[in-house]
Design a protein around this motif. Structure first.
Motif, mmCIF file in Angstrom:
data_model
loop_
_atom_site.group_PDB
_atom_site.id
_atom_site.type_symbol
_atom_site.label_atom_id
_atom_site.label_comp_id
_atom_site.label_asym_id
_atom_site.label_seq_id
_atom_site.Cartn_x
_atom_site.Cartn_y
_atom_site.Cartn_z
ATOM 1 N N TYR A 83 -9.159 9.296 2.977
ATOM 2 C CA TYR A 83 -8.299 9.323 1.791
ATOM 3 C C TYR A 83 -6.899 8.806 2.122
ATOM 4 C CZ TYR A 83 -5.703 11.083 -2.226
ATOM 5 O OH TYR A 83 -4.900 11.184 -3.331
ATOM 6 N N LEU A 84 -6.349 9.243 3.265
ATOM 7 C CA LEU A 84 -5.024 8.772 3.662
ATOM 8 C C LEU A 84 -5.040 7.278 3.966
ATOM 9 C CD1 LEU A 84 -3.869 11.737 5.942
ATOM 10 C CD2 LEU A 84 -3.161 11.238 3.599
ATOM 11 N N THR A 85 -6.153 6.813 4.523
ATOM 12 C CA THR A 85 -6.287 5.377 4.790
ATOM 13 C C THR A 85 -6.308 4.596 3.473
ATOM 14 O OG1 THR A 85 -7.524 5.787 6.831
ATOM 15 C CG2 THR A 85 -7.731 3.595 5.844
ATOM 16 N N GLU A 86 -6.979 5.127 2.465
ATOM 17 C CA GLU A 86 -7.024 4.483 1.152
ATOM 18 C C GLU A 86 -5.622 4.401 0.543
ATOM 19 O OE1 GLU A 86 -9.731 6.603 -1.303
ATOM 20 O OE2 GLU A 86 -11.488 6.158 -0.063
ATOM 21 N N ILE A 87 -4.846 5.479 0.687
ATOM 22 C CA ILE A 87 -3.472 5.471 0.154
ATOM 23 C C ILE A 87 -2.640 4.430 0.881
ATOM 24 C CG2 ILE A 87 -1.348 6.813 -0.038
ATOM 25 C CD1 ILE A 87 -3.010 9.278 -0.551
ATOM 26 N N GLU A 88 -2.797 4.400 2.227
ATOM 27 C CA GLU A 88 -2.038 3.420 3.024
ATOM 28 C C GLU A 88 -2.382 1.994 2.580
ATOM 29 O OE1 GLU A 88 0.632 1.918 5.628
ATOM 30 O OE2 GLU A 88 0.305 4.061 5.205
ATOM 31 N N THR A 89 -3.650 1.724 2.340
ATOM 32 C CA THR A 89 -4.088 0.400 1.891
ATOM 33 C C THR A 89 -3.506 0.072 0.516
ATOM 34 O OG1 THR A 89 -6.159 0.625 3.126
ATOM 35 C CG2 THR A 89 -6.090 -1.051 1.386
ATOM 36 N N TYR A 90 -3.528 1.074 -0.372
ATOM 37 C CA TYR A 90 -2.993 0.858 -1.713
ATOM 38 C C TYR A 90 -1.490 0.606 -1.662
ATOM 39 C CZ TYR A 90 -1.730 1.602 -6.568
ATOM 40 O OH TYR A 90 -1.219 1.449 -7.832
ATOM 41 N N LEU A 91 -0.768 1.348 -0.782
ATOM 42 C CA LEU A 91 0.678 1.150 -0.655
ATOM 43 C C LEU A 91 0.996 -0.283 -0.230
ATOM 44 C CD1 LEU A 91 1.807 4.480 1.104
ATOM 45 C CD2 LEU A 91 2.230 3.802 -1.276
ATOM 46 N N GLU A 92 0.262 -0.756 0.751
ATOM 47 C CA GLU A 92 0.502 -2.120 1.226
ATOM 48 C C GLU A 92 0.220 -3.140 0.123
ATOM 49 O OE1 GLU A 92 -1.888 -2.618 4.669
ATOM 50 O OE2 GLU A 92 -0.713 -1.238 5.913
ATOM 51 N N LYS A 93 -0.863 -2.917 -0.627
ATOM 52 C CA LYS A 93 -1.226 -3.831 -1.705
ATOM 53 C C LYS A 93 -0.188 -3.797 -2.820
ATOM 54 C CE LYS A 93 -4.897 -4.761 -5.071
ATOM 55 N NZ LYS A 93 -6.208 -4.296 -5.603
ATOM 56 N N ALA A 94 0.239 -2.574 -3.199
ATOM 57 C CA ALA A 94 1.217 -2.430 -4.280
ATOM 58 C C ALA A 94 2.552 -3.062 -3.891
ATOM 59 C CB ALA A 94 1.405 -0.947 -4.611
ATOM 60 N N LEU A 95 2.958 -2.860 -2.623
ATOM 61 C CA LEU A 95 4.230 -3.425 -2.159
ATOM 62 C C LEU A 95 4.152 -4.951 -2.143
ATOM 63 C CD1 LEU A 95 7.057 -2.922 -1.073
ATOM 64 C CD2 LEU A 95 6.085 -2.779 1.220
#
Length: 321
Positions: free
Chosen positions: A299-311
């Motif tokens: 789950y934390l990995t998914e958030i990290e991936t989403y953060l990078e994509k959103a940024l």
């Protein structure tokens, strides 16, 4: 050569010989050409002389004799074995403590069985039983006197013995490791194991055998204080070093909320693993633990991936604008 029955429980009460001791015994028997002492039997079951009987099976030409003894039940036989073994001079403190407790437990069980029979000791001898030996002394006091120890020592040995038997049932072979000195247990540890509920005994034993696992858990779960008024430094990974990011006041509400969620998870895991320490040491249970660890990690990995994509999308939007 007669075939005697071997009772595993009877045999397990007898401290094993070392390889050198067994070899020396075999040499002595071959030199004599016969057994100097008879094998003790009960209804064709071997009670004492297991090592000598093993040697006889290798050398059927050796002359031997048997001596039958009468016991009312197998608990009486176990008590006799323990009492007989306690007369040996080469017992380790652990072996002596175990046998002392085993004799006491066996005699208590034998007394209960006897009282449950149709004919009581009072009818047979004219006296009351009530956990007394025929000498009139209570079982615990008599065993203590016979072995030159205190009554309290016998009672502590009883808990120790029961704990060793439980440990050996959970981890077969551990009793022999105790007798050889490879593993050591205290009276307190064995009392804790005896008093634990059946479903928690494996975890209590794991905690006793591997206290370092709990130390690691305690160290990894150090107290966290998200309620501090001042901004809390947050390490942010960079290329090869870390820099501190201080949470601005206007972001503190969200930060504290997420921090509390993290702390709740840590405390929940800490409590669960502290009550089930065998999940650190049992290979099969480790698989369950690792599988459970995957969900929050993923789950934390998914958030990290989403953060990078959103940024990345936000930066691309700024360039386009």
């Amino acid at each position: 050569m007669i075939n005697l029955k071997i009772d595993p429980e009877f045999q397990s009460q007898i401290p094993p010989l070392t390889d050198d001791e067994f070899k020396q015994l075999e040499e002595n028997i071959l030199k004599e050409g016969k057994l100097l002492s008879p094998l003790i039997v009960w209804n064709n079951t071997l009670v004492d002389g297991h090592n000598r009987y093993t040697i006889l099976q290798k050398h059927p030409e050796i002359y031997f004799s048997t001596m039958p003894l009468r016991f009312e039940n197998r608990e009486e036989a176990i008590a006799w074995i323990c009492q007989n073994q306690l007369g040996r001079r080469n017992l380790s403190p652990e072996q002596k403590r175990y046998l002392l407790g085993k004799q006491y437990e066996a005699e208590k069980k034998a007394a209960k069985i006897f009282r449950g029979n149709q004919y009581t000791l009072a009818k047979k001898s004219g006296g009351a039983h009530d956990d007394n030996h025929h000498s009139g002394k209570k079982t615990c006091d008599r065993i203590a006197e016979e072995n030159g120890v205190s009554r309290a020592s016998v009672l502590r040995a009883s808990h120790y013995t029961r704990g060793i038997d439980i440990a050996d049932n959970l981890s077969p072979g551990i009793k022999q490791k105790v007798f050889s000195g490879e593993v050591k247990f205290t009276n307190e540890e064995m009392s804790k194991l005896v008093q634990a509920s059946v479903e928690h005994r494996s975890d209590v034993l794991a905690q006793i055998l591997h206290p370092e696992a709990l130390e690691v858990l305690e160290s990894a779960s150090a107290e966290f204080e998200p309620e501090k008024a001042e901004p809390v430094p947050m390490p942010t990974p960079q290329t090869e070093e870390f820099r501190c990011y201080h949470v601005p006041d206007e972001f503190m509400k969200v930060y504290k909320s997420l921090s509390r969620a993290t702390e709740m998870m840590k405390n929940s895991w800490k409590k669960t693993l502290k009550n089930n320490p065998s999940y650190f040491t049992d290979p099969e249970k480790q698989k369950v633990l690792r599988f459970a660890m995957q969900r929050p990690a993923n789950y934390l990995t998914e958030i990290e991936t989403y953060l990078e994509k959103a940024l990345a999308e936000a930066l691309e939007g700024e360039k386009t604008a």
